[in-house]
Enzyme design. Structure first.
Site, short mmCIF file in Angstrom:
data_model
loop_
_atom_site.label_atom_id
_atom_site.label_comp_id
_atom_site.label_asym_id
_atom_site.label_seq_id
_atom_site.Cartn_x
_atom_site.Cartn_y
_atom_site.Cartn_z
N HIS A 27 0.80 -1.22 0.00
CA HIS A 27 0.00 0.00 0.00
C HIS A 27 0.84 1.28 0.00
CE1 HIS A 27 -3.61 -2.36 0.63
NE2 HIS A 27 -2.97 -3.03 1.57
N SER A 28 2.13 1.17 -0.22
CA SER A 28 2.99 2.35 -0.18
C SER A 28 3.81 2.51 -1.44
CB SER A 28 3.91 2.27 1.05
OG SER A 28 3.17 2.26 2.23
#
Length: 246
Positions: A36-37
């Site tokens: 998610h980054s």
């Protein structure tokens, strides 16, 4: 879907446009983990006909988003997650400060637009040009201060179309260039920026172009912010180019 939308004008011989804007959270620094980054901007800059926008502050976000929605071509609008709650001083361990205290958070309630394809000079300087976007704008400003270097910090704001005129003018003035982005170095957008600067400003460069990026290979048991450039790494690159890359 985005790729096909970008081709619509070409495939219809100009008879149809594709006014689609896709908003997406983007980047790291919030402990979102590997999945998610991510910073996938270079994947989308490779799609012909697709515009790519990455704001670094609320004022630019509203003006550029309005312009993107009104644009006849498809736009992917990346919103750095690290900046949702407020700007930070560039040091990842420090907490954010409220946006309400920042000049670039004074957003008019009425409609306004900012031109897609126009960079913002966040800090004027004469020693070296820093090219950055999104969260790394704030890291670059902190890195310049930490290094004690008179750096000109350019927030690109949009990667496609790219404001190559502002970049070229700055690099020819300073003679040096450092590129900063969150994404891994290999095949990152910094490689494209480096090639453009070299092609257009070769005889003005006094040192090799430096790239400060995320690591290609993550290492275990590390905090997420350790994957991304911080002011110390930016300062090291600035000092290096100031001594001719030695």
């Amino acid at each position: 879907i985005v790729s096909e939308a970008a081709k619509l004008r070409y495939r219809s011989a100009g008879q149809f446009t594709s006014p689609i804007t896709v908003r997406s959270p983007y980047g790291g620094g919030i402990f979102g983990g590997q999945t998610h980054s991510q910073s996938p901007e270079s994947l989308f800059t490779h799609i012909a006909g697709l515009k790519v926008v990455i704001p670094s502050n609320p004022y630019d976000a509203k003006g550029l988003l309005t312009a993107a929605i009104e644009d006849d071509d498809p736009v992917i609008f990346f919103e750095p997650k690290r900046l949702y709650n407020g700007p930070f001083d560039g040091w990842h361990k420090n907490p954010v400060s409220p946006w309400k205290t920042q000049e670039l958070a004074q957003v008019p309630t009425g409609k306004y637009t900012l031109p897609i394809g126009k960079a913002r000079i966040m800090r004027e300087g004469s020693d070296v040009t820093i090219l950055c976007y999104g969260t790394m704008v704030w890291v670059s400003l902190a890195g310049a201060e930490h290094a004690g270097v008179d750096a000109e910090v350019i927030d690109l704001r949009t990667l496609v179309p790219l404001d190559i005129e502002t970049i070229e003018t700055s690099v020819k003035k300073t003679g040096r260039c450092v590129i900063v982005h969150e994404a891994p170095k290999t095949s990152g957008f910094g490689g494209e920026l480096s090639a453009l600067v070299q092609e257009r400003c070769f005889y003005h460069l006094e040192a090799p172009i430096a790239r400060v990026t995320g690591w290609d290979t993550p290492y275990p048991h590390a905090f997420e912010w350790e994957y991304f450039p911080g002011p110390e790494r930016v300062a090291e690159a600035l000092k290096s180019v100031m001594t001719g890359g030695r």
